[in-house]
Design a protein around this motif. Structure first.
Motif, PDB file in Angstrom:
ATOM      1  N   ILE A  67       0.838  -1.206   0.000  1.00 26.66           N
ATOM      2  CA  ILE A  67       0.000   0.000   0.000  1.00 26.66           C
ATOM      3  C   ILE A  67       0.867   1.248   0.000  1.00 26.66           C
ATOM      4  CG2 ILE A  67      -1.709   1.299   1.323  1.00 26.66           C
ATOM      5  CD1 ILE A  67      -2.801  -1.421   2.280  1.00 26.66           C
ATOM      6  N   ALA A  68       1.901   1.250   0.846  1.00 28.02           N
ATOM      7  CA  ALA A  68       2.825   2.387   0.861  1.00 28.02           C
ATOM      8  C   ALA A  68       3.521   2.535  -0.484  1.00 28.02           C
ATOM      9  CB  ALA A  68       3.852   2.201   1.975  1.00 28.02           C
ATOM     10  N   ASP A  69       3.878   1.402  -1.075  1.00 28.11           N
ATOM     11  CA  ASP A  69       4.574   1.429  -2.364  1.00 28.11           C
ATOM     12  C   ASP A  69       3.667   1.949  -3.477  1.00 28.11           C
ATOM     13  OD1 ASP A  69       7.103   0.907  -3.527  1.00 28.11           O
ATOM     14  OD2 ASP A  69       6.290  -0.836  -4.539  1.00 28.11           O
ATOM     15  N   MET A  70       2.379   1.606  -3.414  1.00 24.93           N
ATOM     16  CA  MET A  70       1.446   2.085  -4.428  1.00 24.93           C
ATOM     17  C   MET A  70       1.381   3.617  -4.423  1.00 24.93           C
ATOM     18  SD  MET A  70      -2.675   1.434  -4.876  1.00 24.93           S
ATOM     19  CE  MET A  70      -3.057   2.101  -3.264  1.00 24.93           C
ATOM     20  N   ILE A  71       1.238   4.184  -3.243  1.00 27.44           N
ATOM     21  CA  ILE A  71       1.168   5.644  -3.138  1.00 27.44           C
ATOM     22  C   ILE A  71       2.484   6.274  -3.577  1.00 27.44           C
ATOM     23  CG2 ILE A  71       0.851   7.582  -1.548  1.00 27.44           C
ATOM     24  CD1 ILE A  71      -0.885   5.692   0.178  1.00 27.44           C
ATOM     25  N   ALA A  72       3.593   5.685  -3.130  1.00 25.49           N
ATOM     26  CA  ALA A  72       4.903   6.277  -3.415  1.00 25.49           C
ATOM     27  C   ALA A  72       5.281   6.162  -4.884  1.00 25.49           C
ATOM     28  CB  ALA A  72       5.963   5.609  -2.540  1.00 25.49           C
ATOM     29  N   VAL A  73       5.140   4.961  -5.468  1.00 25.30           N
ATOM     30  CA  VAL A  73       5.518   4.772  -6.870  1.00 25.30           C
ATOM     31  C   VAL A  73       4.603   5.579  -7.778  1.00 25.30           C
ATOM     32  CG1 VAL A  73       5.646   3.094  -8.754  1.00 25.30           C
ATOM     33  CG2 VAL A  73       6.553   2.505  -6.505  1.00 25.30           C
ATOM     34  N   GLY A  74       3.293   5.533  -7.506  1.00 28.54           N
ATOM     35  CA  GLY A  74       2.354   6.284  -8.330  1.00 28.54           C
ATOM     36  C   GLY A  74       2.617   7.774  -8.290  1.00 28.54           C
ATOM     37  N   SER A  75       2.863   8.289  -7.093  1.00 25.18           N
ATOM     38  CA  SER A  75       3.123   9.723  -6.979  1.00 25.18           C
ATOM     39  C   SER A  75       4.497  10.076  -7.538  1.00 25.18           C
ATOM     40  CB  SER A  75       3.024  10.172  -5.521  1.00 25.18           C
ATOM     41  OG  SER A  75       3.966   9.494  -4.704  1.00 25.18           O
ATOM     42  N   ALA A  76       5.475   9.147  -7.412  1.00 26.24           N
ATOM     43  CA  ALA A  76       6.822   9.421  -7.932  1.00 26.24           C
ATOM     44  C   ALA A  76       6.792   9.604  -9.446  1.00 26.24           C
ATOM     45  CB  ALA A  76       7.775   8.287  -7.554  1.00 26.24           C
ATOM     46  N   VAL A  77       5.999   8.772 -10.131  1.00 23.32           N
ATOM     47  CA  VAL A  77       5.864   8.927 -11.585  1.00 23.32           C
ATOM     48  C   VAL A  77       5.256  10.289 -11.917  1.00 23.32           C
ATOM     49  CG1 VAL A  77       4.661   8.076 -13.629  1.00 23.32           C
ATOM     50  CG2 VAL A  77       5.730   6.450 -12.058  1.00 23.32           C
ATOM     51  N   GLU A  78       4.184  10.639 -11.199  1.00 22.85           N
ATOM     52  CA  GLU A  78       3.525  11.929 -11.432  1.00 22.85           C
ATOM     53  C   GLU A  78       4.455  13.094 -11.103  1.00 22.85           C
ATOM     54  OE1 GLU A  78       0.271  12.638 -12.526  1.00 22.85           O
ATOM     55  OE2 GLU A  78       0.255  10.530 -13.107  1.00 22.85           O
ATOM     56  N   ILE A  79       5.180  12.995  -9.995  1.00 19.27           N
ATOM     57  CA  ILE A  79       6.087  14.071  -9.586  1.00 19.27           C
ATOM     58  C   ILE A  79       7.210  14.246 -10.604  1.00 19.27           C
ATOM     59  CG2 ILE A  79       7.824  14.715  -7.855  1.00 19.27           C
ATOM     60  CD1 ILE A  79       5.951  13.390  -5.756  1.00 19.27           C
ATOM     61  N   ALA A  80       7.775  13.124 -11.077  1.00 16.74           N
ATOM     62  CA  ALA A  80       8.849  13.207 -12.077  1.00 16.74           C
ATOM     63  C   ALA A  80       8.350  13.864 -13.357  1.00 16.74           C
ATOM     64  CB  ALA A  80       9.399  11.817 -12.374  1.00 16.74           C
ATOM     65  N   MET A  81       7.125  13.542 -13.752  1.00 17.52           N
ATOM     66  CA  MET A  81       6.566  14.165 -14.953  1.00 17.52           C
ATOM     67  C   MET A  81       6.299  15.648 -14.728  1.00 17.52           C
ATOM     68  SD  MET A  81       3.962  11.319 -16.545  1.00 17.52           S
ATOM     69  CE  MET A  81       4.582   9.755 -17.181  1.00 17.52           C
ATOM     70  N   LEU A  82       5.823  16.011 -13.538  1.00 15.23           N
ATOM     71  CA  LEU A  82       5.611  17.431 -13.234  1.00 15.23           C
ATOM     72  C   LEU A  82       6.923  18.203 -13.274  1.00 15.23           C
ATOM     73  CD1 LEU A  82       3.005  17.135 -10.314  1.00 15.23           C
ATOM     74  CD2 LEU A  82       2.605  18.203 -12.553  1.00 15.23           C
ATOM     75  N   LEU A  83       7.982  17.602 -12.740  1.00 19.20           N
ATOM     76  CA  LEU A  83       9.288  18.264 -12.783  1.00 19.20           C
ATOM     77  C   LEU A  83       9.780  18.379 -14.219  1.00 19.20           C
ATOM     78  CD1 LEU A  83      11.031  16.589  -9.704  1.00 19.20           C
ATOM     79  CD2 LEU A  83      10.149  18.925  -9.855  1.00 19.20           C
ATOM     80  N   GLY A  84       9.499  17.338 -15.034  1.00 24.45           N
ATOM     81  CA  GLY A  84       9.868  17.402 -16.448  1.00 24.45           C
ATOM     82  C   GLY A  84       9.145  18.507 -17.185  1.00 24.45           C
ATOM     83  N   GLN A  85       7.950  18.867 -16.681  1.00 27.95           N
ATOM     84  CA  GLN A  85       7.152  19.954 -17.264  1.00 27.95           C
ATOM     85  C   GLN A  85       7.376  21.285 -16.528  1.00 27.95           C
ATOM     86  OE1 GLN A  85       3.328  18.134 -16.780  1.00 27.95           O
ATOM     87  NE2 GLN A  85       3.648  16.659 -18.431  1.00 27.95           N
ATOM     88  N   LYS A  86       8.348  21.312 -15.606  1.00 26.99           N
ATOM     89  CA  LYS A  86       8.723  22.508 -14.842  1.00 26.99           C
ATOM     90  C   LYS A  86       7.619  22.982 -13.891  1.00 26.99           C
ATOM     91  CE  LYS A  86      12.412  22.326 -17.380  1.00 26.99           C
ATOM     92  NZ  LYS A  86      13.629  21.685 -16.832  1.00 26.99           N
ATOM     93  N   GLU A  87       6.765  22.052 -13.441  1.00 27.57           N
ATOM     94  CA  GLU A  87       5.709  22.386 -12.483  1.00 27.57           C
ATOM     95  C   GLU A  87       6.187  22.058 -11.066  1.00 27.57           C
ATOM     96  OE1 GLU A  87       2.839  23.792 -13.058  1.00 27.57           O
ATOM     97  OE2 GLU A  87       2.762  23.745 -15.246  1.00 27.57           O
ATOM     98  N   HIS A  88       7.146  22.825 -10.550  1.00 28.00           N
ATOM     99  CA  HIS A  88       7.790  22.515  -9.279  1.00 28.00           C
ATOM    100  C   HIS A  88       6.841  22.677  -8.084  1.00 28.00           C
ATOM    101  CE1 HIS A  88      11.882  22.113 -10.911  1.00 28.00           C
ATOM    102  NE2 HIS A  88      11.491  23.023 -11.796  1.00 28.00           N
ATOM    103  N   LYS A  89       6.022  23.689  -8.090  1.00 27.09           N
ATOM    104  CA  LYS A  89       5.120  23.917  -6.969  1.00 27.09           C
ATOM    105  C   LYS A  89       4.134  22.770  -6.816  1.00 27.09           C
ATOM    106  CE  LYS A  89       1.734  27.187  -5.086  1.00 27.09           C
ATOM    107  NZ  LYS A  89       1.017  28.488  -5.297  1.00 27.09           N
ATOM    108  N   GLN A  90       3.547  22.338  -7.922  1.00 26.37           N
ATOM    109  CA  GLN A  90       2.585  21.246  -7.871  1.00 26.37           C
ATOM    110  C   GLN A  90       3.257  19.938  -7.472  1.00 26.37           C
ATOM    111  OE1 GLN A  90      -0.621  21.884  -8.090  1.00 26.37           O
ATOM    112  NE2 GLN A  90      -1.043  19.735  -7.558  1.00 26.37           N
ATOM    113  N   ALA A  91       4.502  19.760  -7.883  1.00 22.96           N
ATOM    114  CA  ALA A  91       5.255  18.560  -7.501  1.00 22.96           C
ATOM    115  C   ALA A  91       5.440  18.507  -5.988  1.00 22.96           C
ATOM    116  CB  ALA A  91       6.605  18.535  -8.205  1.00 22.96           C
ATOM    117  N   ASN A  92       5.761  19.640  -5.374  1.00 25.33           N
ATOM    118  CA  ASN A  92       5.940  19.690  -3.922  1.00 25.33           C
ATOM    119  C   ASN A  92       4.637  19.436  -3.178  1.00 25.33           C
ATOM    120  OD1 ASN A  92       8.738  20.212  -3.696  1.00 25.33           O
ATOM    121  ND2 ASN A  92       8.414  22.357  -4.223  1.00 25.33           N
TER     122      ASN A  92
END
Length: 447
Positions: A67-92
């Motif tokens: 369960i912890a891994d689901m939240i972490a891996v899923g959010s990590a993919v989204e966060i990495a994509m947000l950083l790739g799109q320069k959306e730093h505030k939303q990533a945080n």
């Protein structure tokens, strides 16, 4: 060193692969070593019933970590994509919300463990000393749940922030602490399975503290902040993490079913023999998983940035290295099991040693194919292909193993159970290749 964005997108692919994968693999090696150490200490100093009990309890423990891994891996993919799109505030914001969410869920999981673990073990047919050992083991995990689940989540966020070395040192230190505590609590103070559970939980709780400390100090690219995420984002991150979650969950379900079949075929001895095989398997499996997991941030980042060739070059390195590791695992498990099995069993228990060697020599063949589905499932997750990744994971960890068990166990007994992972690995590899090729063609159509 350049910042994370420049590093993932501009550094040489091999250098990025080694920088990300090697620390993660070393971390996983030591994580697997302390799991193996638990098995060695319990098997040698407590006994066969205790070793079987720990194996019966681990599927429940793995569900909480899933369960912890689901939240972490899923959010990590989204966060990495947000950083790739320069959306730093939303990533945080997403990072902060997901850490809080993991802690809240861990409290609920701990309460559920307290209420329902003993009835679950009894439903499985566990009784006597094995039941008492398994229940004691789970009680400790229940109380420590809020302090241990976050440990498995925070590692994903450290890798996004390019802190692979810190993550490696932390995981190695946690594993070594666990081994030291195993020796003290099991051997010196004769703590039995309670000692094994305390050793693991205390070390992970300390690891959780140091995992979150860099973020709390505000010196990383991700930092704690206030804010909320929308329902669409929340569902998206759950979908992206669903393949890893259901892979772990279905693996735990399969472990329950496998234990039931083994109990019926050969009692606690059969469970203990297979648990030794799975302890050893965890070493190589976690190395491959760690390598794949570590490459998700750079693949997701480059995918979001439209860098098709870099995505392909990263995945080629993942597949090549996984194939090499799996070949080494096959040789060790197939031809050197007589040197491995006695580490987990008392030298007087010749029947257990013989059964373990028999199981491991058959199980070894699964390594000729199982690396394919593991790598490609992670690749599909990194591209945000949640459905395809989910299908790959659920079939590889539950559907195909169940079919294999139903076909082989009634006819071949214990040997059929051991051969089941081989059959499942072959079918999983074929399915994963088909889905990965299809997803890649749709994502990057020919120009």
């Amino acid at each position: 060193m350049n910042d994370q964005s420049t590093y993932f997108s501009q550094e040489k692919p091999t250098k990025v692969f080694l920088h990300c994968a090697l620390p993660a693999m070393f971390s996983m090696v030591f994580s697997a070593i302390y799991v193996i150490a638990d098995g060695i200490f319990v098997g040698q100093f407590v006994g066969e019933n205790a070793l079987a009990a720990v194996n019966l309890a681990m599927p429940l423990v793995n569900i909480s970590f899933a369960i912890a891994d689901m939240i972490a891996v899923g959010s990590a993919v989204e966060i990495a994509m947000l950083l790739g799109q320069k959306e730093h505030k939303q990533a945080n914001i997403m990072f902060s919300v997901c850490v809080k969410m993991t802690f809240a869920v861990s409290v609920v999981i701990g309460l559920l463990f307290l209420l329902f673990t003993k009835p679950i073990f009894m439903l499985m047919g566990t009784s006597g000393q094995a039941l008492e050992y398994a229940y004691q083991y789970m009680l400790i995990y229940a109380f420590f749940s809020p302090l241990t689940m976050i440990y498995y989540a925070a590692d994903n966020y450290l890798r996004i922030c390019n802190r692979q070395k810190y993550s490696m040192i932390l995981n190695i230190s946690t594993a070594l602490l666990n081994i030291v505590l195993d020796f003290l609590l099991i051997v010196v103070f004769d703590g039995g399975v309670l000692g094994a559970a305390f050793a693991s939980c205390i070390s992970m709780a300390i690891g959780s503290f140091f995992s979150l400390l860099p973020f709390a100090r505000g010196k990383l690219e991700l930092r704690f902040t206030r804010g909320k995420i929308g329902a669409k984002q929340f569902l998206s991150l759950l979908a992206n993490g669903s393949s890893e979650f259901f892979s772990n969950i279905s693996g735990s379900i399969m472990a329950f079913i496998l234990n039931l079949v083994l109990m019926d075929l050969g009692g606690t001895r059969a469970v203990a023999a297979m648990s030794i095989v799975l302890y050893v398997d965890s070493l190589m499996a976690t190395m491959i998983f760690g390598m794949c997991d570590s490459m998700q941030p750079p693949i997701s980042y480059c995918h979001a940035a439209g860098l098709k060739k870099r995505v392909a070059s990263f995945e080629k390195r993942v597949l090549g290295f996984a194939a090499l590791l799996s070949l080494i695992a096959f040789v060790l498990l197939r031809y050197h099991n007589d040197q491995i099995i006695p580490l987990f069993a008392n030298s007087q228990d010749l029947d257990l040693i013989q059964l373990g060697e028999q199981a491991m020599s058959i199980f070894a063949f699964s390594y000729l194919a199982n690396w394919i589905s593991r790598c490609l499932s992670s690749y599909l997750t990194a591209l945000g292909k949640a459905v395809q990744s989910f299908i790959t994971s659920i079939c590889g960890t539950l559907i195909f193993p169940l079919v294999g068990l139903a076909l082989l166990a009634p006819t071949f007994g214990f040997n059929g159970v051991c051969f089941m992972p081989v059959l499942a690995a072959i079918f999983s590899a074929v399915l994963a290749i088909v889905l990965a090729i299809s997803a890649t063609r749709k994502t990057y159509p020919a120009q």
